[in-house]
Design a protein around this motif. Sequence first.
Motif, PDB file in Angstrom:
ATOM      1  N   ALA B 170       0.819  -0.765   0.138  1.00 34.76           N
ATOM      2  CA  ALA B 170      -0.186  -0.555  -0.130  1.00 34.76           C
ATOM      3  C   ALA B 170       0.945   1.387  -0.133  1.00 34.76           C
ATOM      4  O   ALA B 170       0.478   1.718  -0.653  1.00 34.76           O
ATOM      5  N   VAL B 171       2.055   1.141   0.752  1.00 34.26           N
ATOM      6  CA  VAL B 171       3.204   2.359   0.886  1.00 34.26           C
ATOM      7  C   VAL B 171       3.450   2.369  -0.162  1.00 34.26           C
ATOM      8  O   VAL B 171       3.436   3.643  -0.698  1.00 34.26           O
ATOM      9  N   VAL B 172       3.915   1.513  -1.340  1.00 33.10           N
ATOM     10  CA  VAL B 172       4.543   1.665  -2.360  1.00 33.10           C
ATOM     11  C   VAL B 172       3.081   2.304  -3.989  1.00 33.10           C
ATOM     12  O   VAL B 172       3.494   3.405  -4.432  1.00 33.10           O
ATOM     13  N   LEU B 173       1.770   2.077  -3.598  1.00 32.95           N
ATOM     14  CA  LEU B 173       0.802   2.667  -4.223  1.00 32.95           C
ATOM     15  C   LEU B 173       0.431   4.462  -4.055  1.00 32.95           C
ATOM     16  O   LEU B 173       0.798   5.063  -4.934  1.00 32.95           O
ATOM     17  N   LEU B 174       0.647   4.117  -3.061  1.00 30.45           N
ATOM     18  CA  LEU B 174       0.737   5.675  -2.483  1.00 30.45           C
ATOM     19  C   LEU B 174       1.616   6.749  -2.468  1.00 30.45           C
ATOM     20  O   LEU B 174       0.707   7.765  -2.536  1.00 30.45           O
ATOM     21  N   MET B 175       2.719   6.439  -2.449  1.00 33.01           N
ATOM     22  CA  MET B 175       4.228   7.438  -2.324  1.00 33.01           C
ATOM     23  C   MET B 175       4.379   7.490  -3.850  1.00 33.01           C
ATOM     24  O   MET B 175       4.169   8.334  -3.881  1.00 33.01           O
ATOM     25  N   SER B 176       3.580   6.667  -5.456  1.00 32.64           N
ATOM     26  CA  SER B 176       3.641   6.540  -6.204  1.00 32.64           C
ATOM     27  C   SER B 176       2.267   7.999  -6.822  1.00 32.64           C
ATOM     28  O   SER B 176       2.686   8.669  -7.264  1.00 32.64           O
ATOM     29  N   ILE B 179       3.942  11.187  -5.333  1.00 28.91           N
ATOM     30  CA  ILE B 179       4.739  11.739  -6.819  1.00 28.91           C
ATOM     31  C   ILE B 179       4.174  12.010  -7.165  1.00 28.91           C
ATOM     32  O   ILE B 179       4.463  13.690  -8.110  1.00 28.91           O
ATOM     33  N   LEU B 180       2.952  11.572  -8.072  1.00 25.75           N
ATOM     34  CA  LEU B 180       2.057  12.660  -9.149  1.00 25.75           C
ATOM     35  C   LEU B 180       1.445  13.451  -8.793  1.00 25.75           C
ATOM     36  O   LEU B 180       1.210  14.408  -9.316  1.00 25.75           O
ATOM     37  N   PHE B 181       0.860  13.516  -7.242  1.00 25.99           N
ATOM     38  CA  PHE B 181       0.212  14.381  -6.494  1.00 25.99           C
ATOM     39  C   PHE B 181       1.398  15.729  -6.701  1.00 25.99           C
ATOM     40  O   PHE B 181       0.803  17.048  -6.857  1.00 25.99           O
ATOM     41  N   GLU B 182       2.075  15.891  -6.595  1.00 29.00           N
ATOM     42  CA  GLU B 182       3.168  16.706  -5.542  1.00 29.00           C
ATOM     43  C   GLU B 182       3.533  17.715  -6.505  1.00 29.00           C
ATOM     44  O   GLU B 182       3.444  18.984  -7.286  1.00 29.00           O
ATOM     45  N   THR B 183       4.183  16.271  -7.883  1.00 27.01           N
ATOM     46  CA  THR B 183       4.558  16.999  -9.284  1.00 27.01           C
ATOM     47  C   THR B 183       3.339  17.767  -9.647  1.00 27.01           C
ATOM     48  O   THR B 183       3.855  18.905 -10.748  1.00 27.01           O
ATOM     49  N   SER B 184       2.458  17.479 -10.227  1.00 30.36           N
ATOM     50  CA  SER B 184       1.689  18.143 -11.317  1.00 30.36           C
ATOM     51  C   SER B 184       1.106  18.937 -10.160  1.00 30.36           C
ATOM     52  O   SER B 184       0.446  20.099 -10.479  1.00 30.36           O
ATOM     53  N   GLN B 185       1.442  19.009  -8.792  1.00 29.97           N
ATOM     54  CA  GLN B 185       0.848  20.717  -8.130  1.00 29.97           C
ATOM     55  C   GLN B 185       1.774  22.055  -8.215  1.00 29.97           C
ATOM     56  O   GLN B 185       1.359  22.952  -8.538  1.00 29.97           O
ATOM     57  N   ILE B 186       3.410  21.193  -8.825  1.00 32.90           N
ATOM     58  CA  ILE B 186       4.293  22.257  -8.804  1.00 32.90           C
ATOM     59  C   ILE B 186       3.851  22.304 -10.231  1.00 32.90           C
ATOM     60  O   ILE B 186       4.153  24.351 -10.645  1.00 32.90           O
ATOM     61  N   VAL B 187       3.534  21.734 -10.955  1.00 37.47           N
ATOM     62  CA  VAL B 187       3.604  22.139 -12.568  1.00 37.47           C
ATOM     63  C   VAL B 187       2.556  23.079 -12.746  1.00 37.47           C
ATOM     64  O   VAL B 187       2.708  24.579 -13.826  1.00 37.47           O
ATOM     65  N   LEU B 201       8.057  15.493  -2.227  1.00 37.26           N
ATOM     66  CA  LEU B 201       9.248  14.694  -2.537  1.00 37.26           C
ATOM     67  C   LEU B 201       9.822  13.874  -1.611  1.00 37.26           C
ATOM     68  O   LEU B 201      10.436  12.307  -2.313  1.00 37.26           O
ATOM     69  N   TYR B 202      10.657  14.087  -1.240  1.00 40.15           N
ATOM     70  CA  TYR B 202      12.269  13.618  -0.599  1.00 40.15           C
ATOM     71  C   TYR B 202      10.988  12.786   0.396  1.00 40.15           C
ATOM     72  O   TYR B 202      11.843  11.430   0.525  1.00 40.15           O
ATOM     73  N   LEU B 203      10.192  12.548   1.254  1.00 39.84           N
ATOM     74  CA  LEU B 203      10.020  11.927   1.744  1.00 39.84           C
ATOM     75  C   LEU B 203       8.794  10.376   1.656  1.00 39.84           C
ATOM     76  O   LEU B 203       8.681   9.168   1.523  1.00 39.84           O
ATOM     77  N   SER B 204       8.579  10.715  -0.132  1.00 40.83           N
ATOM     78  CA  SER B 204       7.827   9.916  -1.183  1.00 40.83           C
ATOM     79  C   SER B 204       8.779   8.715  -1.663  1.00 40.83           C
ATOM     80  O   SER B 204       8.571   7.202  -1.303  1.00 40.83           O
ATOM     81  N   ILE B 205       9.834   9.467  -1.398  1.00 37.23           N
ATOM     82  CA  ILE B 205      10.855   8.536  -2.326  1.00 37.23           C
ATOM     83  C   ILE B 205      11.449   8.258  -1.130  1.00 37.23           C
ATOM     84  O   ILE B 205      11.617   6.372  -1.378  1.00 37.23           O
ATOM     85  N   ASN B 207      10.081   7.145   1.480  1.00 36.32           N
ATOM     86  CA  ASN B 207       9.002   5.669   2.320  1.00 36.32           C
ATOM     87  C   ASN B 207       8.239   4.870   0.765  1.00 36.32           C
ATOM     88  O   ASN B 207       8.737   3.297   1.058  1.00 36.32           O
ATOM     89  N   LEU B 208       9.058   5.016  -0.030  1.00 33.20           N
ATOM     90  CA  LEU B 208       9.329   4.068  -1.430  1.00 33.20           C
ATOM     91  C   LEU B 208      10.470   3.558  -0.946  1.00 33.20           C
ATOM     92  O   LEU B 208      10.550   1.890  -1.500  1.00 33.20           O
ATOM     93  N   PHE B 209      11.470   3.786  -1.279  1.00 31.23           N
ATOM     94  CA  PHE B 209      12.705   2.902  -0.654  1.00 31.23           C
ATOM     95  C   PHE B 209      12.440   2.323   0.236  1.00 31.23           C
ATOM     96  O   PHE B 209      12.641   0.917  -0.219  1.00 31.23           O
ATOM     97  N   THR B 210      11.959   2.331   1.834  1.00 34.43           N
ATOM     98  CA  THR B 210      11.995   1.252   2.247  1.00 34.43           C
ATOM     99  C   THR B 210      10.594   0.407   2.536  1.00 34.43           C
ATOM    100  O   THR B 210      10.838  -0.830   2.136  1.00 34.43           O
ATOM    101  N   ALA B 211      10.018   0.741   1.541  1.00 29.90           N
ATOM    102  CA  ALA B 211       8.435  -0.446   1.778  1.00 29.90           C
ATOM    103  C   ALA B 211       9.190  -0.888   0.679  1.00 29.90           C
ATOM    104  O   ALA B 211       8.785  -2.538   0.170  1.00 29.90           O
ATOM    105  N   LEU B 212      10.106  -0.610  -0.975  1.00 28.14           N
ATOM    106  CA  LEU B 212      10.293  -1.443  -1.721  1.00 28.14           C
ATOM    107  C   LEU B 212      11.488  -2.695  -0.899  1.00 28.14           C
ATOM    108  O   LEU B 212      11.432  -4.421  -1.311  1.00 28.14           O
TER     109      LEU B 212
END
Lengths: 62, 223
Positions: B170-176, B179-187, B201-205, B207-212
């Motif tokens: 679930a963490v992999v999907l939520l962090m993915s 990343i989409l949400f935050e990048t789109s917010q910036i753009v 973005l750092y926290l997403s990365i 958390n994604l790393f530890t979940a993987l």
Amino acid sequence: METPTWLQIGSAVLIIGFLIYLWPAARHWAKNSPKMVKGDLAGVLIPFGGVVLFVILLMMSV
Amino acid sequence: MNRYDSAIASGVSQSVPVNKVLKNTYMLLSATLIWSAVLAVVSMALNPSPLVSLGTSIVAMLLLWFVLPRTANSSAGVGMVFLITGLLGFGLGPTLNHYAAVPNGGQIISTAFGGTGVIFLGLSAYALTSKRDFSFMGGFIFIGMMVVMLASLVGIFVQIPALSLAISAAVVLLMSGLILFETSQIVRGGETNYIFATISLYLSIINLFTALLHLLGFMSGDD
């Protein structure tokens, strides 16, 4: 291996802290997220599907 | 006011050019990831107890909670981002040492590291090129994170491998999604503060790393 009690309590404190930190954002976005429009679902399913397939591939490679 | 409130309140205000926010965010994110990786390696060499790891995570959370919002609009915010990411990177040491000690631990760590990079770059490229508005995912992502944290809280005291595996997936999907949400917010101009964008973005990365790491460790029979 049994996790020490102090580590369990400390981890619980950390998680509760993050829950409190996230709560305002969760409440805000639950109320104010724009409604999904046509094409949004496909726009999300494509990258999510890619991530799922990629992770399965990684899991099979180790 | 919560930072996400201010982000949505600013709407599509272009007072800060989007390209500048994007460039500053990626530059600061790259620097903090390198800094964090260096401190993770230092932590692996020093091999501190899990208590130190927990302590650095709690201090990072307190800084994130109380200090970062007060410094995010000044140059001190950059220093604060380095302090928070450094503490979180150092806190990864005991986890990495745990995986490094198993027979194919090196492969698990390098696969999780490479996988995180590919997922982040792929999702960022998708959000940047499609220019889609992913803000409709906000409610789902934040409520999802709260549900996952509640499940993690249960998982601390009731250790069920299937629950732990489900949480990591679930963490992999939520962090993915984040990343989409935050990048789109910036753009789309919804996020105009590159310090907040970087830390999100750092926290997403991380958390994604530890979940993987957990998912791959489980597959190799470690967890």
